[in-house]
Each structure stands twice: as C-alpha cells, then as structure tokens.
Scaffold this motif. Structure first.
Motif, short mmCIF file in Angstrom:
data_model
loop_
_atom_site.label_atom_id
_atom_site.label_comp_id
_atom_site.label_asym_id
_atom_site.label_seq_id
_atom_site.Cartn_x
_atom_site.Cartn_y
_atom_site.Cartn_z
N UNK A 100 0.84 -1.20 0.00
CA UNK A 100 0.00 0.00 0.00
C UNK A 100 0.87 1.25 0.00
N UNK A 101 1.91 1.25 0.82
CA UNK A 101 2.80 2.42 0.90
C UNK A 101 3.52 2.67 -0.42
N UNK A 102 4.03 1.64 -1.04
CA UNK A 102 4.78 1.82 -2.27
C UNK A 102 3.88 2.21 -3.44
N UNK A 103 2.70 1.61 -3.51
CA UNK A 103 1.79 1.98 -4.59
C UNK A 103 1.37 3.44 -4.46
N UNK A 149 1.55 5.93 -7.41
CA UNK A 149 0.21 6.40 -7.81
C UNK A 149 -0.52 5.40 -8.71
N UNK A 150 -0.02 4.20 -8.81
CA UNK A 150 -0.74 3.10 -9.45
C UNK A 150 0.03 1.82 -9.16
N UNK A 197 -13.81 -8.60 -3.06
CA UNK A 197 -15.09 -8.78 -3.77
C UNK A 197 -15.19 -7.97 -5.06
N UNK A 198 -14.16 -7.18 -5.37
CA UNK A 198 -14.17 -6.38 -6.59
C UNK A 198 -12.91 -6.67 -7.40
N UNK A 199 -13.03 -7.49 -8.45
CA UNK A 199 -11.84 -7.93 -9.17
C UNK A 199 -11.12 -6.79 -9.87
N UNK A 234 -5.32 -3.59 -10.78
CA UNK A 234 -4.45 -2.42 -10.93
C UNK A 234 -5.23 -1.20 -10.50
N UNK A 235 -4.65 -0.39 -9.65
CA UNK A 235 -5.39 0.78 -9.21
C UNK A 235 -4.58 1.64 -8.25
#
Length: 283
Positions: free
Chosen positions: A28-31, A35-36, A258-260, A264-265
């Motif tokens: 989470x920190x690296x993404x 920013x993606x 629950x959300x495939x 990428x996001x």
C-alpha cells in the motif's frame, strides 16, 4: 494423553503472519508513491512470500549473489511490489531505495529487473517465461558446485500461456526434481475470472498429466503452507513439483476481495487510511 506438538512453532507462525502483513502494508505504501500498482495480486500471495522468504528458501542475509542460494522467479512479475520490501529486509538492497519506488532513476519498477535489483533472480513482465527460465536454472544447478532448488511463482491466469506447458513437459521429461512451481490460484486475472476467460480446471489433473507431483493447499494458511513446502524440500523427490495454492485476490482488504477490478489501481487518501486500518487489524 500424549499431545502432538505442531511442527511449526508458535514463534514461527507469529513471524510468518507478521511478514505477510508487512508485505500488504508495504505494498500500500509503495503503490501510493507510484500512484498506481497491483495491490490485489500482491495481497493474494503475501503468505506465500512470507513462508518462502522466512522459512523455506536457503538464503544468506546481505548476500543476494550467494551461489548456493535457492532461486525464486516471479512468473507473475506484477507482484514484485510485495517482494521488494522483503529483499530490503534481507539486506539485499538499502531500505531507503523503497522510498523512491518507481521514481526516475530508481531501480525498482512495476516489474522486477534482475540487472538493477539485487535479489531478483530473473526479470519478468510478459507472462509465461519464468517457468522455462527456472527449468534452465534447475538443470544448471545439477552441475553446479553448490546445488540449489528453483522456485517459480506463477499466476493462475498465466496458465493460459503455452510456454508454461512446454516447460512443464520438458521438466518432467528430463526428470528435473529441484524445480518447484507454485500457482497462485486466486481465480482472477486483469480481465475477470480466469475460468470465464479460458477454463483451467481440472488444473491439478493437467499438471499430473504433464508428469508433475501435484499438491493443493490453502495459500493463506501459513501453517499448512509451511508444512507442505518443508515436506517437499526435505523429502525425496522423483519429479518436478507443483503446488496449487488456493488464494483470494485482494486478501486482507474486504472490498478488494469482492471487486476484481483492483488488479491495478490506486487508493485515494481516505480509502488508503481505511485499508491500512483494516490490514493492521489482521490476526
């Protein structure tokens, strides 16, 4: 009554769970820096990473090029964001390098580059190549002064690549027993459910038909995963081995499970805070 002691100690279980949580929180920190990024793909194999790096792989701290080390190749190279923090934890690269993830001039990219990142045994990006490369390494290891095992972490969507099965056929033909493939069977790829796109089942039967020793396991159960991989590593092998690890894409974050679309996001500030709170609460 005689009590049977678990083969995985309480201290080891705690360590493995902590390191799996570390993979998720660092992802989470690296993404957020980039920013993606690939949250869900790293989350599904967090326990696999933890068990490999902190129990199974034969490694030396601070020596990424030690000749006798076990090799780990990422067929699903988009999960590298979860691997990089572990490489830093092993002293293979400076932890400060993580803080500039994907920034101009930084060696850490969305996919791993063996020419830039110590501890990365092979570059990956296009799916399907790494089992073939791992096969070559495993064959070479038999002639090396210090033999080693080769582990290849594959995505389940990657099973649609023909080169995977060419390598599988060649590995069994040549009796390469020091090659261990792990399939992250999270049932989703970028475009949706793997079996809606190109049906994989019966996946275990396919690998068996190609001459491999096949095991299935809950890929989030660190005890079961550790016990299985230990038994493979320490047992007598007569074939290449594949472990089909049943996992959940986005494991650890309820809405990602629950959300495939989270292949990428990027999380906005409030969502990131909520995700970190949820991850910190993992047992």
């Amino acid at each position: 009554m005689v009590q049977v002691q678990p083969s995985v100690s309480e201290e080891k279980i705690a360590l493995l769970k902590d390191r799996a949580k570390f993979v998720r929180t660092e992802t989470v920190r690296l993404v957020d820096i980039a920013k993606t990024g690939h949250y869900a793909s790293a989350f599904s194999c967090a326990e696999i990473f933890a068990v490999l790096y902190y129990d199974i792989l034969n490694l030396r701290e601070g020596e990424p090029d030690w000749p006798a080390r076990d090799r780990l190749l990422l067929g699903k190279g988009h999960a590298a964001v979860g691997q990089y923090p572990l490489l830093a934890d092993w002293g293979f690269l400076d932890k400060e390098v993580l803080d500039e993830y994907t920034r101009l001039g930084n060696p850490l990219g969305d996919h791993p580059d063996m020419t830039k990142v110590p501890g990365v045994d092979f570059s990956s990006g296009s799916l399907g190549h790494n089992l073939s490369v791992g096969l070559g390494m495993a064959i070479g290891a038999k002639y090396a002064p210090q033999p080693f095992d080769v582990y290849v972490l594959l995505g389940d969507g990657e099973q649609a690549e023909g080169q995977v099965w060419e390598a599988a056929m060649a590995a069994s033909h040549h009796g390469v027993t020091n090659l261990i493939a792990i399939v992250d069977r999270n049932q989703y790829s970028l475009d949706g459910r793997t079996d809606d796109i190109n049906a994989l089942e019966p996946l275990a039967d396919k690998w068996t038909a190609f001459g491999w020793e096949v095991h299935e396991v809950d890929g989030h159960d660190v005890i079961a995963l550790t016990e299985l991989l230990r038994s493979i590593k320490n047992g007598e092998r007569t074939k290449p081995v594949v472990v089909i690890a049943h996992t959940i894409k986005g494991k650890g974050v309820s809405f990602m499970e629950s959300e495939f679309g989270w292949h990428l996001g990027w999380l906005d500030e409030q969502d990131e805070a909520d995700v970190m709170k949820e991850l910190e609460g993992l047992a």
